[in-house]
Design a protein around this motif. Structure first.
Motif: not given
Length: 366
Positions: A159-174
């Motif tokens: 699950t590490v890479l999926p979680i990192l991808m969510v983190g990138i999305l949050i950083l880009s949007v928020c």
């Protein structure tokens, strides 16, 4: 939800992915780059400031969506398996090679096909190199090439890479922490709305996971086992995007005047030769690596990290190809192509692929 038990279902999966690509192209993604794994990883690497090429910096939601789509569908259909331990450092290097070769050509195998469907003859030339690279990899598979067997790991590891991808999305949007190309700066400034990109990526990732879509794997299977199943997915995508390009006036047959492309034919061939060769050794093209990482493979996640580092290396050291450009009031026309440093890098990548292929055999793998 089995899409891989008949050619018709596989072709349907390709049609769905083609529709996603058409929607992304129609809503703002760069011309002939509706969805390109190498280009979008490069843009995301730029957004994370791994490189400073201002023209290609944007956290692409499609990349996040593909990983999460594969993750979600594999969980829902009980295909999620957390595995790892199959020569991760070699896979990391192969990821770098795939990216360096792709950026010499200016596109991954997926974008190569999309460029072909828009009439770009440079992409048809590059297909020669890609197919030859896949054939070379298939030859070494027949001779016993193997990176060893992956082992089951703790379920959380996958699950590490999926979680990192969510983190990138949050950083880009928020937040404003990530870099972004200014309007008019280049491909990084051209993109579909975030929600459309994310949903498109989720759908693409889910259907790619269920259909086992892989551009290298489709040619490999034809060579090794005379199976045309995987190529059926590509045929479905091929049909939709060809119709879309013709209907919208986006089909322009020729070598010159193509968006984000160059006609340095030798380096288009050799760049994609390296991509095809490395993809077979790694077990899949860039799209397949994202999907496998989403369904729990830490080895593929390491390959994806290699893609990110390869993008950074390509742009920080001037290895990436330059697109041809028409003359403007401010500058003369440019034929584009690959720099001397980039040419040397492509040759080194091919040599390294041969070294990896020759030194990793099943009898050696533990």
């Amino acid at each position: 939800m089995n899409l891989s038990d008949s050619k018709k279902k596989l072709a349907l999966a390709g049609v769905v992915c083609g529709i996603v690509a058409a929607v992304l192209a129609a809503t703002g993604n760069p011309a002939n780059m509706a969805i390109c794994i190498a280009c979008f990883v490069r843009d995301t690497a730029g957004a994370l400031k791994f490189h400073s090429a201002a023209a290609v910096q944007y956290a692409r939601p499609e990349i996040v969506g593909i990983v999460l789509g594969a993750f979600a569908i594999s969980l829902a259909t009980k295909e999620y398996r957390s595995t790892g331990g199959s020569s991760p450092m070699i896979r990391f290097v192969l990821g770098m090679i795939i990216m360096i070769g792709s950026l010499a050509f200016l596109g991954c195998p997926l974008r190569m096909v999309l460029r072909m469907l828009a009439g770009d003859l440079n992409a048809w030339v590059a297909l020669i190199g890609f197919a030859a690279g896949v054939a070379t990899g298939a030859f070494f598979l027949k001779k016993g090439f193997s990176l060893g067997r992956a082992h089951e790991t703790n379920a959380a590891s996958g699950t590490v890479l999926p979680i990192l991808m969510v983190g990138i999305l949050i950083l880009s949007v928020c937040t404003t922490l990530l870099a972004a190309s200014e309007p008019g700066a280049g491909p990084g400034a051209l993109h579909a709305p975030i929600l459309i990109s994310l949903i498109g990526g989720l759908i693409f990732g889910a259907f790619a996971q269920k259909s086992r879509m892989c551009f290298a794997g489709s040619i490999r299977d034809i060579i090794l086992v005379k199976s045309f199943d995987l190529i059926s997915v590509i045929v479905g995508l091929f049909a939709v995007m060809l119709i879309y390009n013709i209907a919208t006036g986006g089909f322009h047959l020729g070598f010159s005047g193509q968006p984000i492309a160059h006609s340095a034919h030798l380096w288009n061939i050799l760049g994609m030769y390296a991509v095809g060769f490395a993809a077979v050794l790694a077990g899949g093209c860039p799209l397949r690596q994202l999907v496998l990482a989403g369904q729990g493979s830490s080895d593929s996640a390491v390959t994806v990290l290699g893609l990110f580092v390869g993008a950074a290396v390509s742009h920080n050291f001037g290895l990436a190809g330059a697109a041809a450009s028409a003359a403007t009031a401010d500058k003369a026309a440019s034929a584009g192509g690959v720099s001397t440093a980039g040419q040397i890098a492509v040759v080194i990548c091919i040599v390294v692929c041969f070294i990896i292929a020759l030194t990793n055999k099943r009898k050696m793998a533990k």
